[in-house]
Design an enzyme around this catalytic site. Structure first.
Site, PDB file in Angstrom:
ATOM      1  CD  GLU A 125      41.139  34.313  37.131  1.00 12.21           C
ATOM      2  OE1 GLU A 125      40.133  33.657  37.443  1.00 12.21           O
ATOM      3  OE2 GLU A 125      41.124  35.553  36.991  1.00 12.21           O
ATOM      4  CE1 TYR A 238      28.892  44.201  46.214  1.00 10.30           C
ATOM      5  CE2 TYR A 238      30.060  42.175  46.758  1.00 10.30           C
ATOM      6  CZ  TYR A 238      29.876  43.274  45.951  1.00 10.30           C
ATOM      7  OH  TYR A 238      30.680  43.453  44.849  1.00 10.30           O
ATOM      8  CE1 TYR A 249      39.712  32.609  43.075  1.00 14.74           C
ATOM      9  CE2 TYR A 249      37.388  32.086  42.849  1.00 14.74           C
ATOM     10  CZ  TYR A 249      38.501  32.789  42.448  1.00 14.74           C
ATOM     11  OH  TYR A 249      38.400  33.695  41.413  1.00 14.74           O
ATOM     12  CE  LYS A 253      33.111  37.561  42.304  1.00 13.34           C
ATOM     13  NZ  LYS A 253      34.522  37.197  42.034  1.00 13.34           N
TER      14      LYS A 253
END
Length: 370
Positions: A125, A238, A249, A253
Site C-alpha cells: 500500500e 480501461y 506506485y 490495474k
C-alpha cells in the site's frame, strides 16, 4: 528529513553493489541481478543450513504455506529457506517480516535477537494508507515494496523485453468492441490522486461504464475472470487510475488493461515512471492532455480508427510480463554470509517522506482554455 540508508562496509564488492539501491540510478530495480544471485559456496546439498523466515500475523494474512514447499514450487535457485508463523521461532528466525499496515504491531513485539537478524518491512500500500513506524527506529534493515529504492523491489508487475522481436499473427484488437471505457472501482472517497473528479469530468465527453461501489454496474469478486474477459471482448479502453500519486506506485490495474486488450489510461505515478515500467506506446497517460475533454477527443479518434487503435498493441511482439519472485531473492541474499550489513536510521521517515507522494490538485484541468 528523509532517512539515510547505510551499507557496511561502505566500499562493497561490485558484485554486491549491483544488488543494492543506487541513489544515482533510480530506474535500476536490481530484480534481474537478485534473481540470478547465488552465494559463493552455496549448493542444493541437503547439509546446507535452512534459513527461517518468520511472517508476523499468520497465514490468513500472508496466504503462504508454512515450510519449504514454496521455495521449490516457485523455482527458486536458492531454496534452503522455510516460512514459519510460530512467534517463538520468530524470536530467533534469520528474517523477521512485518507487513505494513496489516501485520505491523504498534511497537516491536520483542527485541531483536542480534544485529545479524534481519528485520524487514513489507508494504504494497502507499504511505497514506500505511501506519507509522516511529516505534521501529533502528529496527528495520531491509525493506520490500514496489518502490525501486527498496532493498527487495516487489512491483505489482514487471515487463521484460524479448531478446528478439517475435512475429505474431495479425489481430484486430478493435474487432467486436462496441463499448468505449470500463472502470472497476470501489474506493470512492479515501483517495489523494483526484481520480474521481477527473473521471466524472471525462464522463461528460465519453461513455464510461463504472463497475463496483462507485458506479451503477456490478462485478462480483467471485466472477472476476468473467469480468476481465468481458473487458477483452467489449471495451477499447480501461481506466487504470490509482488512489494515490506516489513514487513508483503502479498496480495491477495497468496490467489488467494490457493483458485483456484494452488500452490502459493511467493516472497516478509520474510520467517518467510509467515510461520506465511499461512498453512504449502501450498506454495513455492523462498527464499528456490539457484536460479530460482533450483526452476524450483523442479517445474518440482512436475509437474511429482501427489502425491507430491497433498501434497500441505492437508491444506484444517485443516483450511480456515476468515473475519477480521476491521471496526467492530474500532467500538467496540471507544465505550470503558476505552480504553487506544494511540499516536505516529511520525507516519511517524514508517511507513517509514528503517526497514519497503528492496530493494532486483535483481540478488542475479546470482553467484550461480550449
Amino acid at each position: 528529513m528523509e532517512s539515510s540508508l547505510h551499507v557496511y562496509p561502505q566500499s562493497v564488492d561490485s558484485r554486491y553493489g549491483k544488488l543494492l539501491p543506487d541513489p544515482a540510478d533510480p530506474v535500476n530495480d536490481r530484480i534481474y541481478e537478485q534473481l540470478h544471485h547465488v552465494p559463493i559456496g552455496y549448493s542444493n546439498k541437503s547439509n546446507i543450513k535452512i534459513k527461517t523466515i518468520y511472517l508476523h500475523g499468520g497465514k490468513n494474512q500472508w496466504f503462504i504455506e508454512e515450510g519449504r514447499d514454496f521455495f521449490f514450487t516457485t523455482g527458486c535457485k536458492v531454496n534452503h529457506c522455510s516460512f514459519t508463523y510460530n512467534r517463538q521461532e520468530g524470536r530467533t528466525a534469520d528474517v523477521v517480516v512485518f507487513g505494513n499496515p496489516y501485520q505491523l504491531p504498534f511497537r516491536p513485539p520483542w527485541p531483536r535477537k542480534s544485529q545479524k537478524q534481519i528485520w524487514m518491512m513489507s508494504a504494497l500500500e502507499t504511505p497514506p494508507h500505511t501506519t507509522s513506524m516511529r516505534k521501529y527506529i533502528g529496527h528495520f534493515n531491509w525493506t520490500m515494496s514496489y518502490r525501486t529504492d527498496s532493498i527487495i523491489v516487489s512491483p505489482y508487475f514487471k515487463y521484460e523485453a524479448f531478446p528478439e522481436k517475435k512475429v505474431l499473427p495479425y489481430k484486430n484488437h478493435a474487432a467486436g468492441k462496441k463499448k468505449k471505457v470500463a472502470w472497476f472501482v470501489t474506493n470512492c472517497f479515501n483517495v489523494e490522486s483526484g481520480r474521481m473528479e477527473y473521471a466524472k469530468e471525462l464522463q461528460k465527453y465519453i461513455d464510461i461504464d463504472i463497475f463496483g461501489g462507485c458506479g451503477t454496474k456490478r462485478c462480483r469478486k467471485s466472477e472476476w475472470d468473467k469480468c476481465r474477459q468481458m473487458v477483452q471482448r467489449d471495451y477499447k479502453f480501461y481506466l487504470a487510475f490509482e488512489n494515490s500519486k506516489c513514487k513508483d506506485y503502479l498496480t495491477e490495474k495497468v496490467q489488467t488493461g494490457l493483458l485483456y486488450d484494452a488500452i490502459p489510461i493511467v493516472l497516478g505515478a509520474a510520467t517518467w515512471e510509467y515510461a520506465n515500467a511499461l512498453p512504449a506506446h502501450s498506454y495513455i497517460d492523462v498527464e499528456d492532455f490539457k484536460s479530460p475533454k482533450h483526452l476524450a477527443e483523442y479517445l474518440q479518434k482512436l475509437d474511429e480508427n482501427d489502425d491507430l487503435f491497433n498501434e497500441y498493441f505492437r508491444w506484444k511482439s517485443y516483450g511480456t510480463f515476468v515473475e519477480t519472485k521476491p521471496w526467492c531473492r530474500v532467500c538467496s541474499m540471507v544465505h550470503d554470509e558476505s552480504f553487506p550489513t544494511i540499516w536505516y536510521d529511520n525507516v519511517d521517515s524514508w517511507w513517509h517522506a514528503k517526497s514519497a507522494c503528492i496530493k494532486k490538485d483535483t481540478h488542475w484541468w479546470y482553467n484550461v482554455v480550449d
